[in-house]
Every structure is written in structure tokens, then in C-alpha cells.
Motif scaffolding. Structure first.
Motif, mmCIF file in Angstrom:
data_model
loop_
_atom_site.group_PDB
_atom_site.id
_atom_site.type_symbol
_atom_site.label_atom_id
_atom_site.label_comp_id
_atom_site.label_asym_id
_atom_site.label_seq_id
_atom_site.Cartn_x
_atom_site.Cartn_y
_atom_site.Cartn_z
ATOM 1 N N PHE A 1 -5.380 6.025 1.970
ATOM 2 C CA PHE A 1 -4.390 5.845 0.907
ATOM 3 C C PHE A 1 -3.712 4.481 0.972
ATOM 4 O O PHE A 1 -3.435 3.879 -0.058
ATOM 5 C CB PHE A 1 -3.354 6.967 0.951
ATOM 6 C CG PHE A 1 -3.972 8.325 0.773
ATOM 7 C CD1 PHE A 1 -4.517 8.706 -0.440
ATOM 8 C CD2 PHE A 1 -4.033 9.213 1.833
ATOM 9 C CE1 PHE A 1 -5.103 9.954 -0.607
ATOM 10 C CE2 PHE A 1 -4.610 10.461 1.677
ATOM 11 C CZ PHE A 1 -5.150 10.829 0.453
ATOM 12 N N LEU A 2 -3.454 3.999 2.177
ATOM 13 C CA LEU A 2 -2.852 2.670 2.307
ATOM 14 C C LEU A 2 -3.817 1.597 1.814
ATOM 15 O O LEU A 2 -3.414 0.670 1.108
ATOM 16 C CB LEU A 2 -2.436 2.397 3.756
ATOM 17 C CG LEU A 2 -1.211 3.153 4.245
ATOM 18 C CD1 LEU A 2 -1.006 2.918 5.739
ATOM 19 C CD2 LEU A 2 0.031 2.758 3.460
ATOM 20 N N GLY A 3 -5.089 1.717 2.174
ATOM 21 C CA GLY A 3 -6.084 0.761 1.691
ATOM 22 C C GLY A 3 -6.204 0.787 0.183
ATOM 23 O O GLY A 3 -6.302 -0.256 -0.472
ATOM 24 N N HIS B 1 -4.862 -1.375 -5.304
ATOM 25 C CA HIS B 1 -4.201 -1.194 -6.605
ATOM 26 C C HIS B 1 -3.174 -2.294 -6.864
ATOM 27 O O HIS B 1 -3.010 -2.721 -8.008
ATOM 28 C CB HIS B 1 -3.492 0.163 -6.656
ATOM 29 C CG HIS B 1 -4.378 1.315 -6.980
ATOM 30 N ND1 HIS B 1 -5.282 1.821 -6.083
ATOM 31 C CD2 HIS B 1 -4.481 2.074 -8.093
ATOM 32 C CE1 HIS B 1 -5.910 2.847 -6.636
ATOM 33 N NE2 HIS B 1 -5.454 3.021 -7.861
ATOM 34 N N LEU B 2 -2.481 -2.705 -5.816
ATOM 35 C CA LEU B 2 -1.380 -3.665 -5.986
ATOM 36 C C LEU B 2 -1.816 -5.122 -5.891
ATOM 37 O O LEU B 2 -1.119 -5.999 -6.389
ATOM 38 C CB LEU B 2 -0.277 -3.365 -4.971
ATOM 39 C CG LEU B 2 0.375 -1.982 -5.138
ATOM 40 C CD1 LEU B 2 1.317 -1.686 -3.977
ATOM 41 C CD2 LEU B 2 1.096 -1.870 -6.469
ATOM 42 N N GLY C 1 -0.561 2.576 -7.618
ATOM 43 C CA GLY C 1 -0.509 1.876 -6.337
ATOM 44 C C GLY C 1 0.808 2.110 -5.620
ATOM 45 O O GLY C 1 0.840 2.340 -4.408
ATOM 46 N N LEU C 2 1.902 2.069 -6.378
ATOM 47 C CA LEU C 2 3.216 2.337 -5.778
ATOM 48 C C LEU C 2 3.333 3.785 -5.326
ATOM 49 O O LEU C 2 3.915 4.071 -4.270
ATOM 50 C CB LEU C 2 4.327 1.996 -6.774
ATOM 51 C CG LEU C 2 4.479 0.511 -7.100
ATOM 52 C CD1 LEU C 2 5.496 0.304 -8.224
ATOM 53 C CD2 LEU C 2 4.881 -0.281 -5.859
ATOM 54 N N LEU C 3 2.787 4.706 -6.113
ATOM 55 C CA LEU C 3 2.787 6.122 -5.747
ATOM 56 C C LEU C 3 2.005 6.334 -4.443
ATOM 57 O O LEU C 3 2.462 7.037 -3.537
ATOM 58 C CB LEU C 3 2.185 6.954 -6.877
ATOM 59 C CG LEU C 3 2.161 8.464 -6.699
ATOM 60 C CD1 LEU C 3 3.574 9.032 -6.703
ATOM 61 C CD2 LEU C 3 1.341 9.096 -7.808
#
Length: 139
Positions: free
Chosen positions: A16-18, A23-24, A50-52
Motif C-alpha cells: 500500500f505504501l508503494g 499515485h502521488l 493516493g492520500l487514502l
């Protein structure tokens, strides 16, 4: 138990971090893909997702309302599976198979997120190695 759960949380959120970073930092590229799948306001949706992802992953790994973080990740995964990986609409067998794999992965991860939500909420402050206890309390 605390150290084992911490290791599990770290391993779980790597994906999820990757994805959040992608996304960002590659918003335009990813928004183009999202737009090709019919996502309205694809650039805004890509940045918001991406923020989610970032909020959910950091919440789980740091143990700051980890139950809420798991719920945020599930909120991302289910619509993503349904919107981005509509394997049932693919006519090419190879594309259909790839989309089905992504769909099933997202649904399985959403299930894992819901189990983590229940686990973190039930165990509460006894989990250890977290910065806060759960936001929700499931008995």
C-alpha cells in the motif's frame, strides 16, 4: 505477540505504501490509466486515492487507530476491484485473466483488511507496539 503483529503490519503495508507513492508521484500517468477505465475526474481521484492509501497504510504500520487504517484500505480496495478490474468485460483471454487476478487480489486484501479491523478493534490496547489504541471497539 506484539513484535510478531508489528512485523506482520510492516509486511502488510509495503504494498500500500508503494502504491501510495506511485499515485502521488506519477499522478498523470496513473490518472491516464484510470481515465481509460472510465474513472471520472481521474487526476483528482488518483491523488485522493493516493492520500487514502497513505493514510491507511501509515495508520496500520504506526498503530495509530490501526483499525481505522485497515478500514480505509478496504474502502480503497473494493471500489478499485469493481471499477478498475472488470474482468467480466474483457474479451481477450489474456487480458481477462490478468484483470481477474487483480480483481481477486484486491478482494482478498479487502477481506484481510476487514479481519484486521476486527482484530485491532477486539484486542484494543492489549495489542502492544502501537501508538494508540483502536478507534472502534468490537466486542
Amino acid at each position: 505477540m506484539g513484535i510478531l503483529v508489528l512485523i506482520g503490519r510492516i509486511l502488510f503495508v509495503i504494498l500500500f505504501l508503494g502504491s501510495a507513492v506511485g499515485h502521488l508521484t506519477k499522478t498523470r500517468t496513473m490518472a491516464g490509466y484510470a481515465a481509460s477505465k472510465g474513472v471520472p475526474a481521474a487526476t483528482a481521484a488518483t491523488a485522493a486515492s493516493g492520500l487514502l492509501l497513505l493514510a491507511g497504510a501509515l495508520s496500520v504500520v504506526l498503530g495509530v487507530w490501526a483499525d481505522l487504517g485497515a478500514l480505509l484500505l478496504a474502502v480503497f480496495l473494493v471500489p478499485t476491484a469493481l471499477i478498475m478490474h472488470r474482468f467480466w468485460q474483457e474479451t481477450d483471454p489474456q487480458a481477462r485473466q490478468l484483470e481477474m487476478i487483480h480483481f481477486q487480489k484486491d478482494i482478498a486484501l479487502a477481506g484481510a483488511c476487514l479481519m484486521l479491523l476486527a482484530f485491532f478493534s477486539y484486542v484494543g490496547h492489549d495489542l502492544g507496539l502501537t501508538l494508540t489504541g483502536p478507534l472502534f471497539r468490537i466486542e
